[in-house]
Write a protein that holds these residues in place. Structure first.
Motif, PDB file in Angstrom:
ATOM      1  N   VAL A 284      37.238 -56.823  -2.047  1.00  0.00           N
ATOM      2  CA  VAL A 284      37.393 -55.581  -1.284  1.00  0.00           C
ATOM      3  C   VAL A 284      37.571 -54.428  -2.280  1.00  0.00           C
ATOM      4  N   PRO A 285      36.740 -53.398  -2.239  1.00  0.00           N
ATOM      5  CA  PRO A 285      36.796 -52.363  -3.274  1.00  0.00           C
ATOM      6  C   PRO A 285      38.176 -51.736  -3.470  1.00  0.00           C
TER       7      PRO A 285
ATOM      8  N   TRP B  32      47.902 -54.491  -3.654  1.00  0.00           N
ATOM      9  CA  TRP B  32      46.809 -55.340  -3.167  1.00  0.00           C
ATOM     10  C   TRP B  32      47.112 -55.849  -1.756  1.00  0.00           C
ATOM     11  N   LEU B  33      48.353 -56.278  -1.531  1.00  0.00           N
ATOM     12  CA  LEU B  33      48.745 -56.736  -0.200  1.00  0.00           C
ATOM     13  C   LEU B  33      48.649 -55.612   0.824  1.00  0.00           C
ATOM     14  N   ARG B  34      49.114 -54.430   0.477  1.00  0.00           N
ATOM     15  CA  ARG B  34      49.098 -53.318   1.437  1.00  0.00           C
ATOM     16  C   ARG B  34      47.683 -52.976   1.888  1.00  0.00           C
ATOM     17  N   VAL B  35      46.724 -53.052   0.969  1.00  0.00           N
ATOM     18  CA  VAL B  35      45.326 -52.816   1.341  1.00  0.00           C
ATOM     19  C   VAL B  35      44.843 -53.883   2.316  1.00  0.00           C
TER      20      VAL B  35
ATOM     21  N   ASN C 101      41.430 -53.426  -8.171  1.00  0.00           N
ATOM     22  CA  ASN C 101      42.168 -53.115  -9.398  1.00  0.00           C
ATOM     23  C   ASN C 101      43.666 -52.924  -9.142  1.00  0.00           C
ATOM     24  N   ALA C 102      44.149 -53.508  -8.050  1.00  0.00           N
ATOM     25  CA  ALA C 102      45.535 -53.289  -7.634  1.00  0.00           C
ATOM     26  C   ALA C 102      46.431 -54.460  -8.037  1.00  0.00           C
ATOM     27  N   PRO C 103      47.695 -54.184  -8.406  1.00  0.00           N
ATOM     28  CA  PRO C 103      48.668 -55.259  -8.586  1.00  0.00           C
ATOM     29  C   PRO C 103      49.105 -55.812  -7.234  1.00  0.00           C
ATOM     30  N   LEU C 104      49.919 -56.852  -7.257  1.00  0.00           N
ATOM     31  CA  LEU C 104      50.229 -57.638  -6.065  1.00  0.00           C
ATOM     32  C   LEU C 104      50.622 -56.805  -4.851  1.00  0.00           C
ATOM     33  N   PHE C 105      51.667 -55.991  -4.949  1.00  0.00           N
ATOM     34  CA  PHE C 105      52.179 -55.316  -3.760  1.00  0.00           C
ATOM     35  C   PHE C 105      51.155 -54.330  -3.199  1.00  0.00           C
TER      36      PHE C 105
ATOM     37  N   ARG D 142      45.995 -54.374   6.316  1.00  0.00           N
ATOM     38  CA  ARG D 142      45.358 -53.583   7.381  1.00  0.00           C
ATOM     39  C   ARG D 142      44.036 -54.208   7.832  1.00  0.00           C
ATOM     40  N   ILE D 143      43.448 -55.056   6.976  1.00  0.00           N
ATOM     41  CA  ILE D 143      42.245 -55.791   7.373  1.00  0.00           C
ATOM     42  C   ILE D 143      42.628 -57.059   8.116  1.00  0.00           C
ATOM     43  N   TRP D 144      43.585 -57.790   7.577  1.00  0.00           N
ATOM     44  CA  TRP D 144      43.954 -59.094   8.144  1.00  0.00           C
ATOM     45  C   TRP D 144      44.495 -58.996   9.565  1.00  0.00           C
ATOM     46  N   ARG D 145      45.031 -57.822   9.939  1.00  0.00           N
ATOM     47  CA  ARG D 145      45.540 -57.688  11.305  1.00  0.00           C
ATOM     48  C   ARG D 145      44.439 -57.859  12.346  1.00  0.00           C
ATOM     49  N   HIS D 146      43.183 -57.715  11.945  1.00  0.00           N
ATOM     50  CA  HIS D 146      42.056 -57.804  12.881  1.00  0.00           C
ATOM     51  C   HIS D 146      41.444 -59.210  12.942  1.00  0.00           C
ATOM     52  N   LEU D 147      41.996 -60.163  12.225  1.00  0.00           N
ATOM     53  CA  LEU D 147      41.464 -61.527  12.267  1.00  0.00           C
ATOM     54  C   LEU D 147      41.851 -62.210  13.569  1.00  0.00           C
ATOM     55  N   GLY D 148      40.972 -63.089  14.031  1.00  0.00           N
ATOM     56  CA  GLY D 148      41.253 -63.894  15.211  1.00  0.00           C
ATOM     57  C   GLY D 148      40.994 -65.365  14.947  1.00  0.00           C
ATOM     58  N   PRO D 149      41.191 -66.217  15.940  1.00  0.00           N
ATOM     59  CA  PRO D 149      41.047 -67.668  15.743  1.00  0.00           C
ATOM     60  C   PRO D 149      39.682 -68.091  15.208  1.00  0.00           C
ATOM     61  N   GLU D 150      38.612 -67.496  15.726  1.00  0.00           N
ATOM     62  CA  GLU D 150      37.287 -67.903  15.252  1.00  0.00           C
ATOM     63  C   GLU D 150      37.061 -67.467  13.808  1.00  0.00           C
TER      64      GLU D 150
END
Length: 448
Positions: A73-74, A84-87, A78-82, A90-98
């Motif tokens: 993910v662009p 990187w997680l914050r970026v 180049n982000a360190p852990l914390f 906001r994407i992972w909240r949209h994941l579903g079972p499939e």
């Protein structure tokens, strides 16, 4: 059903003597190894391993399979852990079972093609109806053994944690679901295809109460415990600021040491913490590529091994490694320790040992990790006759020094999962197509 693997150039058994047998055969009966040696009798099926190195199947002790949908993910490259997680939150909240099922299938397929027969997974977010069984189903589809862990996050930003409030769960519900999945899916027996552990995500995303309650529940249910620990300097600083102690003290106070516990990363453990883990037989999942990618540092692997800490390898999530190649991880582990400690600090054979029997011990498995009678027939056959291996003087070491490619054949309990370098159970092209469709959907929702 009996199978004879015959004429292997060398079998690296990873037994207690680190035996290596030239021109070797292996007899498999009913999914278990019956005998290992030269000139063994024919079986119902013959599998020619001429020109090949045979090892136990590799063991992956730390992964986040859902992250296969968020590679490179662009905004987080180049982000360190914390950060990187914050970026990625906001994407992972949209994941579903499939999404979870498709991503896990692809991640486990990638692992199988790199010689992995047993993988753990740390699933710590559950938006939009995701359940742990989404990953368990994927492991069944691919055919490898699976140590699923019911992860969790309960302390959001508004309460001083790192994850956003929309991704955390209530602690009572977390514990109830841990009980449900352990009761429904955990198999403690010899040759188990699925085991389940309890795995609060990290000290910066759950309460101390949940850490304590999770440890008590795991021991009541006789399952293992897993979390992230001491991953980078920010992680240490958060613990000092919020708990007034370093990771070792945090673990000891909350019941998070012992042979039923393994921690991911442990890049920043000090000498006293290494001694604590060694004395208590607390395991570590070493994730060298992810630690490099996030700039977290080089874990004190040789110090841990020298002190007797149980250590296995982990590829970590494919958003922080961007690859799920476990034999490549063994190479990376070896090279990084040489940067840190000198050229003689970690050998290729020691890296392979960590990747096989080392990982099995970390995950509490006595039935896999080595090639010897009575163990499950989890076996990787590596063709070392190709261009990338040509000229090598040591075929076993060449797996780490020369090659990070595909396994030729992979057996799990004597069942062929990879044959001739191709997956048996799934169409690779369809796996990729399914994955790309889901990535495009996420990109449409949240363009990078």
């Amino acid at each position: 059903m009996s199978i004879r693997i015959r004429n292997a150039s060398v079998v690296a058994t990873m037994d207690s003597n680190s035996s290596e047998i030239l021109d070797c055969d292996i007899i498999i009966e009913d999914g278990n190894i019956k005998s290992v040696g030269r000139d063994l009798p024919a079986a119902e099926e013959d599998l020619d391993a001429g020109g090949c190195v045979v090892t136990p199947g590799l063991v992956n002790t730390h992964h986040h399979l859902f992250q296969n949908l968020t590679r490179s993910v662009p905004a987080s490259q180049n982000a360190p852990l914390f950060d990187w997680l914050r970026v990625n939150y906001r994407i992972w909240r949209h994941l579903g079972p499939e999404d979870m099922l498709v991503s896990a299938r692809l991640g486990l397929a990638e692992l199988a093609l790199s010689g992995c027969t047993l993988s753990s997974d740390h699933l710590y977010l559950y938006p939009n109806g995701i359940r742990l069984e989404d990953t368990i189903e994927a492991a069944g589809d691919i055919g490898i053994r699976f140590h699923a862990t019911r992860g969790s996050m309960s302390i959001g930003e508004s309460a001083g944690g790192l994850p956003p409030d929309f991704l955390v769960e209530k602690e009572g519900g977390i514990l109830d679901d841990c009980i449900r999945v352990v009761d429904e899916f955990h198999d403690p027996g010899h040759g188990a295809m699925v085991r389940v552990g309890i795995a609060p995500c990290s000290p910066f995303s759950v309460s101390m109460g949940l850490m304590r309650d999770s440890a008590a529940l795991a021991r009541e249910k006789n399952v293992m415990l897993h979390t992230h620990l001491a991953e980078n300097d920010e992680d240490i600083e958060y613990g000092l600021a919020n708990f007034g102690c370093r990771p070792g003290q945090f673990c000891e106070d909350l019941g998070w040491t012992g042979s039923d516990v393994w921690h991911a990363h442990c890049v920043k453990l000090d000498k006293s913490e290494i001694a604590l883990f060694a004395g208590s037989k607390t395991g570590v999942a070493h994730c060298p590529s992810s630690n490099c990618r996030l700039g977290s540092g080089i874990a004190p692997l040789c110090d841990m091994l020298g002190s007797g800490v149980p250590v296995g390898l982990g590829v970590d999530g494919s958003a922080s490694n961007d690859s799920g190649n476990l034999i490549a991880e063994a190479r990376q582990a070896m090279l990084l320790q040489r940067v840190r400690n000198g050229a003689g600090s970690l050998s290729a054979r020691e890296a392979l040992e960590i990747a096989t029997i080392g990982g099995a011990k970390v995950l509490g498995r006595t039935d896999v990790g080595s090639i010897e009678p009575g163990k499950c027939a989890d076996i990787a056959i590596w063709d070392v006759s190709g261009l990338e291996f040509a000229g090598n003087w040591d075929q076993v070491a060449s797996l780490v020094f020369c090659g990070t490619g595909r396994v030729r054949d992979l057996l799990v309990g004597g069942r062929r999962i990879v044959s001739g370098g191709r997956l048996v159970s799934c169409d690779e092209r369809k796996l990729v197509e399914d994955q790309l469709r889901r990535v495009r959907r996420l990109c449409d929702i949240l363009p990078s």
